[in-house]
Motif scaffolding. Structure first.
Motif, short mmCIF file in Angstrom:
data_model
loop_
_atom_site.label_atom_id
_atom_site.label_comp_id
_atom_site.label_asym_id
_atom_site.label_seq_id
_atom_site.Cartn_x
_atom_site.Cartn_y
_atom_site.Cartn_z
N VAL A 1 4.42 0.90 -12.85
CA VAL A 1 3.54 0.57 -11.71
C VAL A 1 3.72 -0.88 -11.29
O VAL A 1 3.80 -1.21 -10.10
CB VAL A 1 2.07 0.86 -12.05
CG1 VAL A 1 1.16 0.36 -10.93
CG2 VAL A 1 1.87 2.34 -12.27
N ASN B 1 5.20 -2.42 -7.71
CA ASN B 1 4.51 -3.41 -6.89
C ASN B 1 5.24 -4.74 -6.89
O ASN B 1 4.62 -5.80 -6.75
CB ASN B 1 3.08 -3.60 -7.40
CG ASN B 1 2.20 -2.42 -7.02
OD1 ASN B 1 2.47 -1.71 -6.06
ND2 ASN B 1 1.15 -2.19 -7.80
N TYR C 1 0.88 0.30 -4.56
CA TYR C 1 0.36 1.34 -5.47
C TYR C 1 -0.84 0.84 -6.26
O TYR C 1 -0.89 -0.30 -6.71
CB TYR C 1 1.46 1.80 -6.43
CG TYR C 1 2.51 2.58 -5.69
CD1 TYR C 1 3.76 2.02 -5.42
CD2 TYR C 1 2.22 3.85 -5.19
CE1 TYR C 1 4.70 2.73 -4.70
CE2 TYR C 1 3.15 4.55 -4.48
CZ TYR C 1 4.40 3.99 -4.23
OH TYR C 1 5.32 4.68 -3.51
N VAL D 1 -1.77 7.64 -9.69
CA VAL D 1 -1.34 6.47 -8.92
C VAL D 1 -1.36 6.86 -7.46
O VAL D 1 -0.80 7.89 -7.08
CB VAL D 1 0.08 6.02 -9.30
CG1 VAL D 1 0.54 4.90 -8.39
CG2 VAL D 1 0.13 5.57 -10.75
N LYS D 2 -2.09 6.07 -6.66
CA LYS D 2 -2.07 6.41 -5.23
C LYS D 2 -1.56 5.25 -4.40
O LYS D 2 -1.63 4.09 -4.79
CB LYS D 2 -3.46 6.87 -4.78
CG LYS D 2 -4.52 5.81 -4.75
CD LYS D 2 -5.81 6.44 -4.18
CE LYS D 2 -6.86 5.48 -3.77
NZ LYS D 2 -7.34 4.43 -4.53
N ALA D 3 -1.01 5.64 -3.27
CA ALA D 3 -0.43 4.62 -2.39
C ALA D 3 -1.51 4.02 -1.50
O ALA D 3 -2.53 4.64 -1.25
CB ALA D 3 0.66 5.24 -1.52
#
Lengths: 375, 458
Positions: free
Chosen positions: A122, A126, A145, A229-231
């Protein structure tokens, strides 16, 4: 032709003036190194010179834009390589975790390693280049993210002191997020004083030295490890463009939507989460499924690596071309604008001699007069 | 029979004629450096003989006339050529002034400013989230606007200067016309007796030539010796009276221009300094100003159109970048000056998008001028080249006309100019003649004495 006195002297003067003017411009052109002092010196040359300058200026900008693109792409290359490596390691761990020769405790340990990989993944997703998020499309100022953690709560039956109580797997707690209260929620207990938590094992132990009573029921709230995990809700699409030549504009970025989590199903984040959870749950079938998902995700990142690689390759041959054509243009400009020193110096010498001759002969004819011979 | 006193008379007349001739020679020598002076020549003429027996006998010499050596034809040619030279000289110097305002090809002219401006947009597109490149962009845009403002201003001040020049030249013409009228009076009076008023005519011709460099001058001489002078076929001197030229300020397309007026009608000389001045002020400078305005206007329109479709850092859209419509009014909009985040670099509102800024920077290559055939830079560079070509032509024409003028003046000089060697030679001649005449007088005197001696008077 009848020569009057004035005609003689006027002509001599005119010749001297002309000679001086020629020398003046010779000197100007040499001292300023410019052959074209003003547009009327060479109108067509002026037009060419101005156009060439405009081209040189534009070209400088294309070189700047191209270098800027290279810098972005280098950061991207580093990031996607790291991401690919993370997934490779995860695959290896998955293979190990799926084998028959290990037990649930080992699987749990492997699961923790996978969790570590997930957190790194993650972070890399980023990544930033000069303060801008590289996988976020047009939203370069916000991380593309965000992790989601569930807030779970459980009832615990505290039966005895100093005995580990299992929390329902695969609930893995995030350190420092536990909130243990009595069933009414009015009394809060302190970790380390009234109870301890074993994050590795996923158990909670009520301390005899603490203030909790047994047997009793308690309520525990906690955040789990990453569950999803979301955008960025603003969207992470958008092609960032750089104009690298008059006719070529290049997209330099890759959006996360293209290589991590696409609409076609490959989702690197979910693959890692699934693998971790399967390992925690001692679910070999789940591990195998997750391995398949990991492979898809790796494939996607590989295409990303190829895209970045080919862009960098293109720029690596493009930039030297730009720089070389810059040299050619500057040579062209010099040829039009600048004084030909050798030629001009020769002209200067020639004109000096001519002026000297004009002065000498002029004076000598002006001095001739009948008065010199009259007695 | 000839009387002795007649012999004495011959001697006396010879003495005085040769003395006269010497004074004319002296006059020529003294005026060797006087501009416009035509050499004079004493015309010796044998005096009317007396009829006697056995035949007519001469009565000596007299000075018939002091001739002013002048070739009318070449004089007219020189006068007309002075108009041509005046025209191209003024044209060349005015145009040189204009092209030096432009300051091209250099890296500090408008052309460079335009390049820098569009490059600044590219830099904003490379870092659309940052303030630094925006600040630079605004600085470049301001310099560009200032350059446009300044160029137009200087061209307009050229018009103002020309207006002043016209006023001044018209005054000068009127003054000189007055001088000619005065000289006309003096010449008429002095020539009433039959002699030519050489020095006065020289003076008048000189003034006519001065007028000729300003405009096309026509002259007509009348029998009484006065000359009528016309400017562009309109009479300004007629014997002793003059008609004055006036000037009037008119407003043409918002610009104040001073016209030359003759009896209420506009006077436009067909050659000479004034012709060049009027043409450049009325046709060429407005054309160049117009081109500047068109260029500035196009840049404003094209940039604003793209800009209004883009988004600022704060998400606002439909804002203009430039305010104004032409070269004197172009400036960066005050809203943008006070808030750089309004600069619409983004095509969607996302801060990482510099695609609108990129589009604007690409305008440098778009064929926005001349009905879609030229870029901004092309348009400007061909305008500069055109001005350069016009100036170059004026310079070449000036050289050619000057060469012709020199030739004509040389010929004029060979006719009317004083040659000191020639005058000295004449002086020697007249000296000898004078000495010889003195001998004749003294010889006649001797004869007298002999006669008186004959009759016993001593």
């Amino acid at each position: 032709m009848r020569i009057s006195t004035n005609l003689l002297s006027r002509n001599v003067l005119a010749q001297i003036e002309q000679g001086q003017e020629r020398l003046f411009w010779n000197n100007q052109r040499i001292a300023t190194t410019k052959r074209i002092q003003k547009p009327s010196d060479d109108p067509i040359g002026t037009d060419t010179a101005m156009q060439t300058r405009t081209n040189i200026n534009a070209n400088n900008q294309y070189i700047e834009n191209s270098n800027n693109a290279v810098s972005w792409l280098n950061s991207t290359e580093m990031a996607v390589n790291n991401l690919f490596d993370s997934l490779t390691t995860a695959s290896e761990l998955a293979t190990y975790g799926a084998s028959d020769t290990i037990g649930p405790d080992s699987r749990k340990a492997v699961g923790n390693e996978v969790n570590q990989l997930l957190e790194e993944f993650v972070d890399n997703a980023n990544s930033q280049a000069k303060g801008k998020y590289i996988f976020g499309g047009f939203q370069t100022l916000e991380a593309p993210y965000e992790t989601e953690e569930n807030v779970a709560d459980q009832n615990i039956s505290g039966t005895a002191y100093d005995t580990p109580i299992d929390l329902t797997p695969p609930a893995q707690m995030l350190r420092g997020t536990a909130l243990l209260t009595d069933t009414t929620g009015t009394i809060t207990y302190t970790e380390g004083v009234d109870y301890t938590i074993d994050y590795e094992e996923g158990t909670i132990t009520i301390l005899s030295t603490g203030g909790m009573l047994v047997p009793n029921n308690y309520l525990i709230d906690y955040e789990t490890q990453i569950s999803g995990v979301k955008a960025n809700s603003k969207g992470i699409d958008g092609n960032i463009l750089r104009q690298i030549s008059e006719s070529e504009t290049m997209t330099i970025n890759i959006s996360g939507n293209e290589i991590f989590k696409t609409s076609r199903g490959a989702d690197a984040f979910q693959a890692l989460i699934n693998l971790r959870d399967a390992l925690y749950a001692d679910d070999t079938a789940g591990i195998e499924t997750a391995m398949g998902q990991l492979d898809d995700a790796r494939e996607l990142i590989r295409t990303g690596i190829e895209t970045v690689g080919s862009r960098l390759e293109r720029l690596n041959s493009h930039i030297p071309n730009l720089e070389e054509s810059q040299l050619t243009r500057k040579a062209d400009l010099s040829r039009v604008e600048d004084t030909d020193m050798a030629y001009e110096s020769m002209e200067l010498q020639k004109n000096q001699i001519a002026l000297q001759a004009a002065l000498q002969t002029g004076i000598s004819i002006m001095q001739l007069s009948i008065v010199n011979f009259l007695k | 029979m000839i009387s002795l006193s007649q012999i004495l008379d011959i001697g006396k007349k010879s003495l005085s004629s040769h003395q006269y001739a010497l004074s004319v020679t002296g006059q020529n020598i003294a005026n060797v450096n006087t501009p416009g002076y035509s050499r004079q020549r004493a015309i010796f003429q044998s005096d009317i003989p007396i009829d006697t027996i056995p035949g007519p006998v001469g009565t000596g010499v007299k000075i018939e006339d002091i001739e002013r050596i002048r070739d009318q034809f070449v004089d007219t040619q020189v006068k007309d050529q002075l108009s041509q030279v005046g025209e191209w000289d003024k044209s060349s110097s005015l145009l040189t002034e204009i092209e030096s305002i432009l300051n091209e090809p250099t890296d500090t002219g408008l052309s460079q400013m335009i390049s820098d401006f569009f490059n600044a947009w590219a830099n904003v597109s490379n870092s659309p989230e940052e303030t630094g490149p925006r600040r630079v962009l605004v600085a470049k845009a301001e310099v560009l606007s200032d350059t446009f403002n300044r160029l137009k201003e200087q061209l307009q001040s050229n018009i103002t200067n020309i207006n002043k020049d016209i006023e001044y030249k018209v005054d000068l013409i009127n003054t000189k016309a007055g001088e000619i009228a005065q000289l006309n009076g003096q010449i008429v009076k002095s020539e009433a007796g039959g002699q030519t008023a050489n020095d006065l005519r020289d003076k008048r011709d000189k003034i006519v030539n001065e007028l000729a460099s300003f405009a096309n001058i026509q002259t007509v001489e009348s029998d009484d010796g006065s000359v009528a002078v016309y400017v562009n076929y309109k009479v300004i001197v007629d014997r002793l009276s003059t008609v004055e030229l006036t000037t009037e300020m008119t407003d043409r397309a918002g610009v104040k221009m001073r016209d030359i007026m003759y009896n209420g009608e506009k006077l436009e000389p067909q050659s000479g300094e004034l012709h060049a001045t009027l043409y450049i002020r009325d046709e060429q400078i407005p054309e160049y100003i117009d081109k500047l305005d068109t260029l500035a206007g196009s840049i404003i329109d094209e940039v604003n159109t793209v800009h209004r479709a883009g988004y600022g850092l704060d998400g606002t859209t439909a804002k203009s970048f430039f305010s104004g419509a032409d070269a004197s009014s172009i400036s960066v909009s005050s809203a943008i000056l006070s808030d750089l985040s309004l600069i619409a670099a983004s095509s969607t509102g996302g801060p990482g998008s510099g695609n609108t800024a990129l589009q604007i920077s690409k305008l440098a290559n778009s064929l926005s001028m001349n009905d879609g055939t030229a870029t901004f830079a092309d348009f400007y560079s061909s305008t500069v080249a055109e001005i350069g070509a016009t100036t170059e032509t004026a310079g070449i024409m000036l050289d050619n006309e000057n060469a012709l003028l020199t030739q004509l003046k040389n010929y004029q000089d060979s006719v009317s100019g004083v040659s000191l060697d020639e005058e000295y030679t004449n002086m020697i001649n007249y000296q000898h003649g004078y000495e010889a005449a003195a001998k004749v007088v003294s010889m006649a005197n001797g004869l007298f004495a002999t006669i008186l001696g004959m009759v016993g008077v001593s």
